[in-house]
Design an enzyme around this catalytic site. Sequence first.
Site, PDB file in Angstrom:
ATOM      1  CB  CYS A  38      15.812  12.805  -6.329  1.00  0.00           C
ATOM      2  SG  CYS A  38      14.726  14.096  -5.719  1.00  0.00           S
ATOM      3  CG  ASN A  42      19.373  12.983  -6.270  1.00  0.00           C
ATOM      4  OD1 ASN A  42      18.619  13.413  -7.136  1.00  0.00           O
ATOM      5  ND2 ASN A  42      19.760  11.724  -6.230  1.00  0.00           N
ATOM      6  CD  GLU A 101       8.486  -2.816   9.911  1.00  0.00           C
ATOM      7  OE1 GLU A 101       8.631  -3.095   8.706  1.00  0.00           O
ATOM      8  OE2 GLU A 101       8.715  -1.666  10.370  1.00  0.00           O
ATOM      9  CE  LYS A 161       7.742  -2.997   5.734  1.00  0.00           C
ATOM     10  NZ  LYS A 161       8.117  -1.754   6.398  1.00  0.00           N
ATOM     11  CD  GLU A 205       6.172   1.354   4.692  1.00  0.00           C
ATOM     12  OE1 GLU A 205       6.843   2.387   4.505  1.00  0.00           O
ATOM     13  OE2 GLU A 205       6.645   0.333   5.194  1.00  0.00           O
ATOM     14  CG  HIS A 249      -2.674   3.092  30.320  1.00  0.00           C
ATOM     15  ND1 HIS A 249      -2.976   3.579  31.576  1.00  0.00           N
ATOM     16  CD2 HIS A 249      -2.079   1.887  30.528  1.00  0.00           C
ATOM     17  CE1 HIS A 249      -2.569   2.731  32.489  1.00  0.00           C
ATOM     18  NE2 HIS A 249      -2.015   1.690  31.882  1.00  0.00           N
ATOM     19  CE  LYS A 277      14.377   0.208  -0.205  1.00  0.00           C
ATOM     20  NZ  LYS A 277      13.577  -0.631   0.704  1.00  0.00           N
TER      21      LYS A 277
END
Length: 608
Positions: free
Chosen positions: A2, A100, A481, A485, A488, A504, A603
Amino acid sequence: MCGIIGYIGKQDTAKDFVMDGLRALEYRGYDSAGLAILNDQDLIFKQKGRVEALADNIADFKINSSIGIGHTRWATHGSPTDENAHPHFNKEKTIFVVHNGIIENYREIKEKLSAEGYEFLSETDTEVIPHLIDFYLKQSGDFAAAFSAALNDLEGAYAICAIYKSRPDVMYAARLSSPIVVGVGDGEYFVASDPSALIHKTKKVIFLKDYEIAEITKNKVKVHNFKEFSKAVSEVEELDYDAEETSLGRFPNYMLKEINEVPSAIENAIRGRIKADISTVKLGGLDAVQEQLEFIDRINIVACGTSYYAGLVGEYLIEEIAKIPVEVQLASEFKYRQEPFSRGTAIIAISQSGETADTISALKKVENYGILKLGIVNSVGSTIARITDAGVYCHAGPEQSVASTKAFIAQVTILCEIALSLSKGQSKLYQPLLEELEKLPKKAEAVLALSDEIKTLAKKYANKRDFLYIGRGYLYPCALEGALKLKEISYIHAEGCSAGEMKHGPLAMIDEDFPTVAFTCDGPLLEKTLSNIEEIKARKGPVIAFATEGNKKIKSLADDVVYLPNTVEQLQPILSVIAAQLFAYHVAMEKGLDVDRPRNLAKSVTVE
């Protein structure tokens, strides 16, 4: 999540400023937008969809006013609809509110107000706020008193901006665990949930603290604490970045711009802090707590998402270089654990925005434990920067794309500096790392020069449905990471795991349509990672390898290899993740997706 924007001043340009502010806040993620302007018509416009659609709908209206508020909404309570969009208002449409956060007790308030005859038009928690203000206004006749009374009834997290038809010369803003900032101009004031929406107008700001109300006119701002009914000190601070830093310049989107800013982000993170020629590392932000740092025997790192993965790299760095045991925890889990702490424990909270709700809650959990609280944040004046005892700023500049890139690199760089500082020069890695950190910006530029090569690979693999990312040691967090990336921004399923864990479970997924991205930079665990790749190839799985330049053996194992500049093992995550960011970026672009604003994400996650 928001976005709030507001204007009050001497110019009849409230509409233009609010619309510009809404555009500046689009990067945060949203599904609807709206604004309210006080003039003879008391205009309110709100709708599901993008800000530009809202701009088109109001283009034919001549709206001259010196006060207005706007909002971009990311749905929590209620689906994205015109009715659920902000601003919300009372029955008479005299009170307009943008908000918000989350009002946790909104159901109870709604029931009480409904019993008093109030009617609700939306599914949101926010709509109780203007009705609650109206309820108290009818009792006192004073809007400021009614606003304060309403705030004292609210439970949860919020940043609120409100305007009142009978007082078009004043705007009110308040916060509790959700950021809001007042920009100071010449005969005008601005309100925003993110200072980046203000920097094209002013660099002078007042950061509101929890339980503070700002009463704002075109000439002044008064701040008081509505919980303690006391006057507050409103310190004017200056933002440390310029409007040019938030412009796209020559780039097609913010994500590519910010990936290309990684070399300067590294430079900013080390500037004035390390000097290899005289073997020193000095973190000014930690000067005030140096005596406490002498007694630290355990560190807990708390963070979320990408910052959590940076923390995992930090765990390796601090344990190896400073010989202090480290535990990295997801902030959302940490705050509910019942674990023992000693006075020798320190908390390091990592957050790009400095406003991550779960990380703030984790810090508040230990605020009375008597332990040292440190922060690594990018946003000066943010909540985490204020509630920690000390910390180190990233100075990476504003990050607009939802997927964090340069901030992650800056965080890892700073964690390395903290490890070096805590080692007091006793580690054999001390001097080599100081020297290599100074060389790193140039090596990051060399990785960026591989963009076209990585783009070719992205085109080859963009139609795949699933990816596995693997690495070992310092490269294991890179796998996590890298997978984050990709999923998303491209919406391709990807998971990261330690290469040693392949047998495993994850190996069951491998076939010719399930590619693996392997981080295979030179190091003590390289041969073991190559053995894991052999296991993948035996099952016909395609392999993309990010390897150290000069490694010929990997050519015979991987289907595709991208060679990265040679660096010490401890700094390989920085160069490897840049390459992973470029790969995810080019895959998403090949699929025609909006890399800056991926669906369902925001964000700055300012609610739990």
